[in-house]
Design a protein around this motif. Structure first.
Motif, PDB file in Angstrom:
ATOM      1  N   VAL A 181      35.899  43.277  50.433  1.00 40.81           N
ATOM      2  CA  VAL A 181      34.724  43.499  49.592  1.00 40.81           C
ATOM      3  C   VAL A 181      33.884  42.239  49.677  1.00 40.81           C
ATOM      4  O   VAL A 181      34.354  41.145  49.345  1.00 40.81           O
ATOM      5  CB  VAL A 181      35.106  43.803  48.132  1.00 40.81           C
ATOM      6  CG1 VAL A 181      33.854  43.898  47.262  1.00 40.81           C
ATOM      7  CG2 VAL A 181      35.897  45.106  48.052  1.00 40.81           C
ATOM      8  N   ALA A 233      36.693  46.062  44.005  1.00 34.20           N
ATOM      9  CA  ALA A 233      37.933  45.499  44.548  1.00 34.20           C
ATOM     10  C   ALA A 233      39.133  45.907  43.696  1.00 34.20           C
ATOM     11  O   ALA A 233      40.189  46.283  44.225  1.00 34.20           O
ATOM     12  CB  ALA A 233      37.822  43.972  44.627  1.00 34.20           C
ATOM     13  N   GLU A 234      38.983  45.841  42.373  1.00 34.64           N
ATOM     14  CA  GLU A 234      40.085  46.208  41.479  1.00 34.64           C
ATOM     15  C   GLU A 234      40.435  47.685  41.609  1.00 34.64           C
ATOM     16  O   GLU A 234      41.618  48.061  41.601  1.00 34.64           O
ATOM     17  CB  GLU A 234      39.698  45.895  40.036  1.00 34.64           C
ATOM     18  CG  GLU A 234      39.670  44.409  39.721  1.00 34.64           C
ATOM     19  CD  GLU A 234      39.075  44.111  38.358  1.00 34.64           C
ATOM     20  OE1 GLU A 234      39.343  43.034  37.820  1.00 34.64           O
ATOM     21  OE2 GLU A 234      38.315  44.957  37.835  1.00 34.64           O
ATOM     22  N   ILE A 244      42.998  43.831  49.036  1.00 36.26           N
ATOM     23  CA  ILE A 244      41.570  43.563  49.116  1.00 36.26           C
ATOM     24  C   ILE A 244      41.313  42.063  49.154  1.00 36.26           C
ATOM     25  O   ILE A 244      41.825  41.307  48.327  1.00 36.26           O
ATOM     26  CB  ILE A 244      40.818  44.180  47.908  1.00 36.26           C
ATOM     27  CG1 ILE A 244      41.085  45.685  47.821  1.00 36.26           C
ATOM     28  CG2 ILE A 244      39.326  43.903  48.014  1.00 36.26           C
ATOM     29  CD1 ILE A 244      40.634  46.485  49.024  1.00 36.26           C
ATOM     30  N   CYS A 246      38.246  39.652  48.620  1.00 34.01           N
ATOM     31  CA  CYS A 246      36.900  39.680  48.043  1.00 34.01           C
ATOM     32  C   CYS A 246      36.224  38.336  48.313  1.00 34.01           C
ATOM     33  O   CYS A 246      36.666  37.298  47.821  1.00 34.01           O
ATOM     34  CB  CYS A 246      36.974  39.956  46.536  1.00 34.01           C
ATOM     35  SG  CYS A 246      35.357  40.186  45.773  1.00 34.01           S
ATOM     36  N   VAL A 299      44.292  41.732  44.848  1.00 34.56           N
ATOM     37  CA  VAL A 299      42.918  41.232  44.997  1.00 34.56           C
ATOM     38  C   VAL A 299      42.994  39.737  45.267  1.00 34.56           C
ATOM     39  O   VAL A 299      43.531  38.979  44.460  1.00 34.56           O
ATOM     40  CB  VAL A 299      42.069  41.490  43.737  1.00 34.56           C
ATOM     41  CG1 VAL A 299      40.681  40.853  43.896  1.00 34.56           C
ATOM     42  CG2 VAL A 299      41.933  42.971  43.460  1.00 34.56           C
ATOM     43  N   GLN A 301      40.618  36.381  46.277  1.00 35.88           N
ATOM     44  CA  GLN A 301      39.223  35.955  46.213  1.00 35.88           C
ATOM     45  C   GLN A 301      38.966  34.712  47.053  1.00 35.88           C
ATOM     46  O   GLN A 301      39.750  33.763  47.030  1.00 35.88           O
ATOM     47  CB  GLN A 301      38.826  35.621  44.770  1.00 35.88           C
ATOM     48  CG  GLN A 301      38.434  36.805  43.915  1.00 35.88           C
ATOM     49  CD  GLN A 301      37.828  36.345  42.601  1.00 35.88           C
ATOM     50  OE1 GLN A 301      37.033  35.419  42.554  1.00 35.88           O
ATOM     51  NE2 GLN A 301      38.212  37.001  41.518  1.00 35.88           N
TER      52      GLN A 301
END
Length: 466
Positions: A181, A233-234, A244, A246, A299, A301
């Motif tokens: 994402v 994403a969640e 994912i 992100c 997720v 990041q």
């Protein structure tokens, strides 16, 4: 039954004020109907007794104090969600802009997310392979981690972001169920086109969800963009059991939009004009990374932010460093010397790295190799500083060996072609080959077993490096 209010009491920049309202909640969405029939979205940003302040997404140009009709929706902003979002491009507010039509949502979710109970979190361990040696070996990205990239204006962080999107994969199960994402905030049109073109040309757009907010879009949309990206994403991670990654760029543009918004509300400024709640605001997004019990997804990041004047003590990188689990710092000097990616490894770290590498994850010698590379490169900086004072010719043989190692390390290990995707085995083998250019007695962070197995002064030539 929704109530409609006719007229406005005040218009101030992107904000409008209404008095005499009842039952209105903070963050509630509203629809503003103009006299010519056009409609605009707004969000309640402040409530005081019977007065509400709304921020209008598309701006307040053309609004009238007398005949503007405001209709409250009784809910916060929600993002329509569906598995078909993968491979699509949206604007910062979650509307499709790729010409492929609307999304038929499976559900809608509040973009502010739901707080994750710390007890339900699972400690991140497995790593994500980016194919970039300086990251995979020395600041390993762990699945479920939040690991920012600190860059500077004009550095190649956009190029690095594209390479990570193109090459990243989870280390096991051959990357099945993995998607990216990508949220871009305040980017220029040419940068947005660069991202789209690169993803399309390399064929990775089919596993990417893009949210793009341009620099000439409203600042309220810039504030929504990372929240829309994280909500998507969640949903994909915790409901569709996908892994994912992100990527959010540029968080400095986001923070500056928050500062502008805060100033328009007349709030008391803090450091460099940023509001006092910037820390909690950033934390509300960064803490949405992780792995949750009961779900097979995760997720991870990578927020990217530019440091004004390359100042790592600026409020945005400073606060980000408190919240996240390490950082990857890009260096302007390395960039000017032609090194790509220009990762400055000494101020870079990954706090979760130690639990996601080694036997069963990467390779049993990973931690040892990384420790020795860090130590050796620190000696390189000491030797450079000494050489700048007394000259390289006056250095000891040991310091000269470290300077030679430093040049090779920056050229072959840190330096990497944009299209070069190295496996973790290739990266570690290259690390040992470079360490083998140093005298064996200087490798004081390596045990005898690993030295006997990996120390080989001829290895660098055997790998095809000069």
């Amino acid at each position: 039954m929704s109530l409609k209010y006719i007229g406005l009491n005040e218009i101030n920049g992107p904000l409008v004020a209404l008095e005499g309202v009842k039952g209105i909640g903070y963050d509630e969405m509203a629809q503003i109907n103009l006299a010519d029939g056009t409609k605009r979205l707004a969000r309640v940003v402040e409530v005081s007794k019977d007065k509400a302040i709304l921020q209008v997404f598309e701006g307040t140009r053309g609004l009238s104090l007398e005949n503007t009709v405001t209709e409250f929706e009784g809910r916060p902003m929600e993002l329509p969600l569906a598995p078909e979002m993968v491979g699509r491009i949206f604007n910062g507010a979650g509307r499709p802009i790729d010409g492929l039509g609307e999304i038929f949502p499976e559900k809608s979710a509040d973009i502010n997310g739901r707080p994750i109970n710390p007890v339900s979190r699972i400690y991140p361990q497995n790593y994500i392979n980016t194919g970039i040696s300086s990251i995979d070996a020395l600041t390993t990205l762990i699945r479920g981690q939040k690991l920012p990239i600190f860059s500077g204006s004009g550095l190649s962080h956009n190029k690095l972001a594209v390479q990570i999107v193109r090459q990243a994969k989870i280390a096991d199960e051959s990357g099945k169920g993995f998607a990216v994402v990508f949220g871009a905030m305040g980017v220029k049109n040419d940068v947005a086109d660069y991202f789209k073109r690169c993803f399309e040309e390399t064929g990775v757009l089919s596993r990417v969800v893009m949210f793009i907010n341009l620099s000439n879009d409203p600042i309220i949309e810039r504030i929504l963009t990372p929240r829309c990206a994280l909500t998507c994403a969640e949903y994909l991670a915790f409901e569709k059991n996908m892994h994912i990654l992100c990527i959010l760029t540029d968080m400095t543009s986001y923070a500056e939009a928050v500062r502008e918004f805060s100033s328009s509300k007349g709030e008391i400024p803090g450091r460099k004009g940023f509001p006092g709640y910037l820390y909690s605001d950033l934390a509300s997004m960064y803490e949405r990374a992780g792995i949750v019990k009961g779900s097979e997804g995760s997720v991870t990041q990578i927020p990217i932010l530019t440091m004004p004047n390359d100042d790592i003590t600026h409020p945005v990188p400073d606060l980000t460093g408190y919240i996240t689990e390490g950082q990857i710092v890009l260096d302007r000097t390395l960039e000017q010397e032609g090194v790509y990616p220009a990762v400055s490894i000494l101020p870079s770290l990954s706090r979760l790295m130690k639990d996601g590498i080694g036997e069963g994850f990467t390779r049993e010698d990973h931690q040892t190799c990384a420790n020795q590379l860090f130590a050796a490169y620190a000696r390189v900086q000491d030797a450079k500083a000494l050489a700048s004072v007394i000259g390289e010719e006056e250095l000891s043989d040991s310091d000269k060996a470290f300077l030679h190692f430093g040049r090779l390390f920056e050229k072959h290990f840190l330096g990497q072609d944009f299209n070069e995707n190295r496996s973790i085995e290739q990266t570690l083998d290259l690390g040992w080959a470079l360490l083998s250019q140093l005298p064996r007695e200087e490798l004081d962070r390596v045990d005898e077993e690993h030295l006997n197995k990996f120390y080989d002064p001829e290895a660098l030539t055997a790998l095809g490096y000069d």
